[in-house]
Scaffold this active site. Structure first.
Site, short mmCIF file in Angstrom:
data_model
loop_
_atom_site.label_atom_id
_atom_site.label_comp_id
_atom_site.label_asym_id
_atom_site.label_seq_id
_atom_site.Cartn_x
_atom_site.Cartn_y
_atom_site.Cartn_z
N HIS A 45 0.84 -1.20 0.00
CA HIS A 45 0.00 0.00 0.00
C HIS A 45 0.88 1.25 0.00
O HIS A 45 2.05 1.19 0.38
CB HIS A 45 -0.85 0.08 1.28
CG HIS A 45 -1.63 -1.15 1.61
ND1 HIS A 45 -2.99 -1.23 1.43
CD2 HIS A 45 -1.25 -2.34 2.15
CE1 HIS A 45 -3.42 -2.41 1.84
NE2 HIS A 45 -2.38 -3.11 2.29
N GLU A 119 2.49 -0.80 4.59
CA GLU A 119 2.17 0.58 4.20
C GLU A 119 3.48 1.35 4.01
O GLU A 119 4.35 1.33 4.88
CB GLU A 119 1.33 1.26 5.27
CG GLU A 119 -0.10 0.74 5.39
CD GLU A 119 -1.05 1.40 4.40
OE1 GLU A 119 -0.57 2.23 3.59
OE2 GLU A 119 -2.25 1.10 4.45
N HIS A 178 -2.63 -3.08 -3.41
CA HIS A 178 -4.01 -2.91 -2.96
C HIS A 178 -4.95 -2.74 -4.15
O HIS A 178 -6.09 -3.22 -4.13
CB HIS A 178 -4.09 -1.68 -2.03
CG HIS A 178 -5.26 -1.72 -1.10
ND1 HIS A 178 -5.48 -0.73 -0.17
CD2 HIS A 178 -6.26 -2.62 -0.93
CE1 HIS A 178 -6.58 -1.02 0.52
NE2 HIS A 178 -7.08 -2.15 0.06
N ASP A 188 -3.43 2.21 -4.98
CA ASP A 188 -2.07 2.05 -4.46
C ASP A 188 -1.53 0.63 -4.69
O ASP A 188 -2.31 -0.32 -4.73
CB ASP A 188 -2.01 2.41 -2.97
CG ASP A 188 -3.07 1.73 -2.11
OD1 ASP A 188 -4.23 1.65 -2.53
OD2 ASP A 188 -2.72 1.30 -0.99
#
Length: 299
Positions: A45, A119, A178, A188
């Protein structure tokens, strides 16, 4: 009546009960080889926020709680006060983080249950929802993508290599973005994410360049139907219904594939370059799924 004997009797019973409760269960260890790890997907992500805000959202109390297993900062971020980049572990990989949401990949849904989420701090974003933008011309105007730093990607590669050592069941084609697992909601990690660089480091899937050239030449004499191309994309893993028309759900799935494997042109429409890459990937990573496409031509 003397209360002391009664008190001592009660204490004795409590101690006996406690000792009994602390005894180990009668158990024999007889290990089975019939198991695998819960984790079999890895999802990348970007945060769309700076480090400070990303950490707050992923660890704090918010209206819609979200999390990830790892957070990678961005160099030069004024909200990040470390002298060098370090990996933030937010959720142990043995536990489920809330990062995938409504998701689908290769017949599996609810990917939070079986994935590790990473992330990366990067402020790429769309100024409107994907549902509103869909694949309209406004997408290019309303969505801004920013490059990832070399330092971030080098640290990410080290993290991914460590994860794959621990979870060898994660297959290359199950390392996705994602947007791959939720193309109708997410973009993303975007077209600037260096998937090919990861592949060269032994991480994730990529197509065979020479095979793509061969397939491209062979496709020059064919006109595969949209229905066939949609079924091929579904065979690789994307959620797409074979409608025979390039409707919105088709365009979003195609765009997600293109941002991953052909980021120089993510129009959302099938073309020879997209199809050649898709076939090469199916041959390399999902040959059984490709074999089930009955009307697939010999190339």
């Amino acid at each position: 009546m003397n209360a002391m004997p009664l008190f001592r009797s009660a204490m004795t019973l409590l101690m006996i009960g406690a000792m009994t409760g602390c005894q180990q269960l009668p158990m024999v260890q007889s290990p089975s080889g019939n198991f695998n790890a819960r984790v079999n997907h890895l999802i990348i992500h970007f945060t769309s926020e700076n480090f400070g805000e990303s950490l707050r959202i992923l660890t704090g109390s918010v209206d819609r709680p979200v999390s990830a297993h790892y957070l990678l900062p961005e160099p030069g971020d004024p909200t990040y006060d470390q002298s060098s980049l370090v990996i933030y572990e937010l959720v142990p990989t043995e536990l489920r983080a809330w990062h995938a949401g409504v998701s689908y990949w290769a017949g599996k849904t609810g990917l939070n249950d079986q994935s590790i989420g990473i992330e990366i701090v990067n402020e790429s974003r769309c100024l409107e929802s994907i549902k509103a933008l869909a694949n309209s011309p406004a997408f290019e105007d309303r969505c801004v993508f920013k490059p990832f730093s070399d330092e971030q990607i080098e640290l990410l590669i080290r993290l991914l290599q460590s994860i794959l050592e621990k979870y060898p069941d994660i297959q290359p084609h199950a390392i996705v973005g994602h947007s791959d697992i939720a193309p109708d909601r997410k973009i993303d990690p975007g077209p600037l994410f260096p998937w090919r660089q990861l592949y060269k480091a032994g991480i994730g899937a990529w197509y065979d360049d020479q095979r793509v050239e061969t397939i491209t030449k062979a496709l020059g004499t064919l006109e595969p139907s949209i229905d066939l191309q949609q079924r091929l994309l579904g065979a690789y893993g994307y959620k797409i219904e074979a409608t025979g028309i390039e409707d919105t759900q088709s365009q979003l799935a195609v765009r997600a594939f293109q941002m991953h494997f052909r980021p120089s042109d993510y129009s959302g429409f099938f073309d020879t370059g997209t199809l050649a890459r898709l076939i090469s990937l199916l041959e390399r990573y999902r040959p059984a799924a490709l074999a089930e496409i009955e009307d697939f031509p010999t190339l």
